[in-house]
Motif scaffolding. Sequence first.
Motif, PDB file in Angstrom:
ATOM      1  N   VAL A  15       0.840  -1.205   0.000  1.00  0.00           N
ATOM      2  CA  VAL A  15       0.000   0.000   0.000  1.00  0.00           C
ATOM      3  C   VAL A  15       0.871   1.250   0.000  1.00  0.00           C
ATOM      4  O   VAL A  15       0.630   2.191  -0.764  1.00  0.00           O
ATOM      5  CB  VAL A  15      -0.941   0.002   1.217  1.00  0.00           C
ATOM      6  CG1 VAL A  15      -1.651   1.353   1.363  1.00  0.00           C
ATOM      7  CG2 VAL A  15      -1.961  -1.127   1.117  1.00  0.00           C
ATOM      8  N   SER A  16       1.897   1.265   0.833  1.00  0.00           N
ATOM      9  CA  SER A  16       2.788   2.423   0.922  1.00  0.00           C
ATOM     10  C   SER A  16       3.510   2.671  -0.396  1.00  0.00           C
ATOM     11  O   SER A  16       3.732   3.822  -0.786  1.00  0.00           O
ATOM     12  CB  SER A  16       3.801   2.216   2.049  1.00  0.00           C
ATOM     13  OG  SER A  16       3.156   2.114   3.300  1.00  0.00           O
ATOM     14  N   CYS A  17       3.894   1.574  -1.087  1.00  0.00           N
ATOM     15  CA  CYS A  17       4.556   1.718  -2.393  1.00  0.00           C
ATOM     16  C   CYS A  17       3.626   2.392  -3.399  1.00  0.00           C
ATOM     17  O   CYS A  17       4.048   3.268  -4.163  1.00  0.00           O
ATOM     18  CB  CYS A  17       5.001   0.359  -2.915  1.00  0.00           C
ATOM     19  SG  CYS A  17       6.356  -0.403  -1.997  1.00  0.00           S
ATOM     20  N   GLU A  18       2.367   1.979  -3.409  1.00  0.00           N
ATOM     21  CA  GLU A  18       1.402   2.569  -4.342  1.00  0.00           C
ATOM     22  C   GLU A  18       1.143   4.040  -4.006  1.00  0.00           C
ATOM     23  O   GLU A  18       1.044   4.890  -4.907  1.00  0.00           O
ATOM     24  CB  GLU A  18       0.092   1.783  -4.314  1.00  0.00           C
ATOM     25  CG  GLU A  18       0.188   0.370  -4.862  1.00  0.00           C
ATOM     26  CD  GLU A  18       0.589   0.328  -6.328  1.00  0.00           C
ATOM     27  OE1 GLU A  18       0.293   1.299  -7.061  1.00  0.00           O
ATOM     28  OE2 GLU A  18       1.188  -0.675  -6.751  1.00  0.00           O
ATOM     29  N   ARG A  19       1.058   4.356  -2.743  1.00  0.00           N
ATOM     30  CA  ARG A  19       0.818   5.739  -2.341  1.00  0.00           C
ATOM     31  C   ARG A  19       2.019   6.626  -2.599  1.00  0.00           C
ATOM     32  O   ARG A  19       1.888   7.840  -2.749  1.00  0.00           O
ATOM     33  CB  ARG A  19       0.428   5.779  -0.857  1.00  0.00           C
ATOM     34  CG  ARG A  19      -0.983   5.242  -0.599  1.00  0.00           C
ATOM     35  CD  ARG A  19      -1.318   5.155   0.873  1.00  0.00           C
ATOM     36  NE  ARG A  19      -2.752   4.892   1.058  1.00  0.00           N
ATOM     37  CZ  ARG A  19      -3.309   4.627   2.230  1.00  0.00           C
ATOM     38  NH1 ARG A  19      -2.566   4.577   3.333  1.00  0.00           N
ATOM     39  NH2 ARG A  19      -4.614   4.413   2.303  1.00  0.00           N
ATOM     40  N   ASN A  22       1.389   7.656  -6.125  1.00  0.00           N
ATOM     41  CA  ASN A  22       0.074   8.243  -6.393  1.00  0.00           C
ATOM     42  C   ASN A  22      -0.509   8.754  -5.076  1.00  0.00           C
ATOM     43  O   ASN A  22      -1.151   8.009  -4.333  1.00  0.00           O
ATOM     44  CB  ASN A  22      -0.860   7.209  -7.023  1.00  0.00           C
ATOM     45  CG  ASN A  22      -2.205   7.802  -7.411  1.00  0.00           C
ATOM     46  OD1 ASN A  22      -2.470   8.993  -7.175  1.00  0.00           O
ATOM     47  ND2 ASN A  22      -3.070   6.991  -8.001  1.00  0.00           N
ATOM     48  N   SER A  23      -0.298  10.018  -4.787  1.00  0.00           N
ATOM     49  CA  SER A  23      -0.732  10.605  -3.523  1.00  0.00           C
ATOM     50  C   SER A  23      -2.251  10.623  -3.378  1.00  0.00           C
ATOM     51  O   SER A  23      -2.761  10.770  -2.262  1.00  0.00           O
ATOM     52  CB  SER A  23      -0.189  12.034  -3.394  1.00  0.00           C
ATOM     53  OG  SER A  23      -0.666  12.842  -4.454  1.00  0.00           O
ATOM     54  N   GLN A  24      -2.995  10.451  -4.483  1.00  0.00           N
ATOM     55  CA  GLN A  24      -4.455  10.437  -4.397  1.00  0.00           C
ATOM     56  C   GLN A  24      -4.984   9.202  -3.683  1.00  0.00           C
ATOM     57  O   GLN A  24      -6.161   9.150  -3.315  1.00  0.00           O
ATOM     58  CB  GLN A  24      -5.057  10.523  -5.809  1.00  0.00           C
ATOM     59  CG  GLN A  24      -4.798  11.853  -6.506  1.00  0.00           C
ATOM     60  CD  GLN A  24      -5.468  11.935  -7.864  1.00  0.00           C
ATOM     61  OE1 GLN A  24      -5.993  10.943  -8.374  1.00  0.00           O
ATOM     62  NE2 GLN A  24      -5.450  13.116  -8.455  1.00  0.00           N
ATOM     63  N   LEU A  25      -4.116   8.219  -3.480  1.00  0.00           N
ATOM     64  CA  LEU A  25      -4.518   7.004  -2.779  1.00  0.00           C
ATOM     65  C   LEU A  25      -4.409   7.156  -1.265  1.00  0.00           C
ATOM     66  O   LEU A  25      -4.829   6.264  -0.519  1.00  0.00           O
ATOM     67  CB  LEU A  25      -3.658   5.824  -3.233  1.00  0.00           C
ATOM     68  CG  LEU A  25      -3.740   5.470  -4.723  1.00  0.00           C
ATOM     69  CD1 LEU A  25      -2.773   4.336  -5.054  1.00  0.00           C
ATOM     70  CD2 LEU A  25      -5.163   5.081  -5.110  1.00  0.00           C
ATOM     71  N   GLU A  26      -3.859   8.277  -0.804  1.00  0.00           N
ATOM     72  CA  GLU A  26      -3.723   8.511   0.632  1.00  0.00           C
ATOM     73  C   GLU A  26      -5.091   8.623   1.295  1.00  0.00           C
ATOM     74  O   GLU A  26      -6.006   9.259   0.774  1.00  0.00           O
ATOM     75  CB  GLU A  26      -2.940   9.804   0.896  1.00  0.00           C
ATOM     76  CG  GLU A  26      -1.479   9.766   0.492  1.00  0.00           C
ATOM     77  CD  GLU A  26      -0.624   8.976   1.469  1.00  0.00           C
ATOM     78  OE1 GLU A  26      -1.144   8.596   2.538  1.00  0.00           O
ATOM     79  OE2 GLU A  26       0.558   8.751   1.163  1.00  0.00           O
ATOM     80  N   LEU A  30      -7.809   0.981   0.572  1.00  0.00           N
ATOM     81  CA  LEU A  30      -7.066   0.515  -0.600  1.00  0.00           C
ATOM     82  C   LEU A  30      -6.764  -0.971  -0.447  1.00  0.00           C
ATOM     83  O   LEU A  30      -6.312  -1.425   0.602  1.00  0.00           O
ATOM     84  CB  LEU A  30      -5.766   1.306  -0.735  1.00  0.00           C
ATOM     85  CG  LEU A  30      -4.905   1.040  -1.966  1.00  0.00           C
ATOM     86  CD1 LEU A  30      -5.648   1.410  -3.242  1.00  0.00           C
ATOM     87  CD2 LEU A  30      -3.590   1.821  -1.878  1.00  0.00           C
ATOM     88  N   SER A  44      -4.916  -1.388   3.145  1.00  0.00           N
ATOM     89  CA  SER A  44      -4.611  -0.245   4.002  1.00  0.00           C
ATOM     90  C   SER A  44      -5.319  -0.378   5.341  1.00  0.00           C
ATOM     91  O   SER A  44      -6.262  -1.166   5.487  1.00  0.00           O
ATOM     92  CB  SER A  44      -5.035   1.051   3.312  1.00  0.00           C
ATOM     93  OG  SER A  44      -6.446   1.101   3.184  1.00  0.00           O
TER      94      SER A  44
END
Length: 394
Positions: A15-19, A22-26, A30, A44
């Motif tokens: 999850v942290s890698c994807e965020r 792409n900060s919109q996933l914060e 997820l 997440s």
Amino acid sequence: MSRAIVHMDLDTFFVSCERLINSQLEGIPLIIGGGDRGVVASCSYEARRFGVRSAMPIAMALKLCPQAKIVKGDMERYSQLSHDVTEVINEKAPIVEKASIDEFYLDITGMDRFHGAYKWTNELAERVVKETGLPISFALSINKTVSKIATGEGKPMGNLEISEDQVRPFLNPLSIQKIPMVGDVTFQLLSRIGIRKIQTLAEMPAEVLHRMIGKNGLEIWKKANGVDNQAVEPYTERKSITTEHTFSEDTINMAQLKSVLSGMVEKLAFQLRSEQWLTSTVVVKIRYANFDTETKQSKIAYTSADHQLHDKVMELFEKLYQRRMRLRLVGIRFSGLVHGTYQINLFEDTQEMLSLYTAMDYLKGRYGFDAVMRCAGAALKPNTKNEILNRKHN
């Protein structure tokens, strides 16, 4: 002098890698996984509040949390980011064991002679966050078991220190499920006789636990009492496992060659899973009748799954075997090993696939490797004098 053992764990790593990209996933629920029939590889904390858990079927996860966003995941990216974190830690820590793609053990015994071990570890964690952008939790204690449990209790972004005199007070009120080695079956068995807290388990006679559970009972009892003498094993990507097959007669029969390679992959993959290794490098070797020897290798996302390794081995073999001369030997090597389990390769898999691996490994472990085999690999007779199976620690 008490040991100083650190456990570091990257928080919800996938999850942290994807965020990170792409900060919109914060801040949103997820789920990392693949396909409607696939399973959850990671999720997440926002999704966990709805009951979503790793290894849960995606369809069930969406029923619990319909507003969750599904991301298929990119193991190549995750592997590279894991490598980046490893480099930061290796640069500073004296002894590092990479336990899996997202967790590490450090032995910093004696660090207090120079400056505080906790202060040093906290500074290292801050450096990981600064240089990689990935959140990380850690705990410092006297052994692997206590530090790992403490890391879990401190998440997310927790930094705990459990001194020797705090070990029992820290462990006692926790559920026995917090102890490594205590799975669902063991938990249910102990729960039926009223053992649910670590204190209760620690105070019962070790012999009783041994009679109930077997040899693992004594290890679980020791862990409940905060006893763990396991050493931190220095991490190296040069470890490998290898198998080679020499044919009784040189051959150009492609069906036979591929069948033998399939069996070799299956055997090595079973060894990886049995010993809880994941490989990141596949090497295929061939030796022609005139003794010319050639190899070809490829980096892959960490895995121990037969079907993924099989496809890569066949791809390399097709590229390597171009001269169409008879072959006298074929070999496979899996290297770049790290400790871990198959769960990080859930992106393409269904629950049925995972259940199949579990069932096959159980039968192989209990009745022998050849108790159940894929038809494609049946041509390879395991444990014959022509097969050389060895494990190298270079």
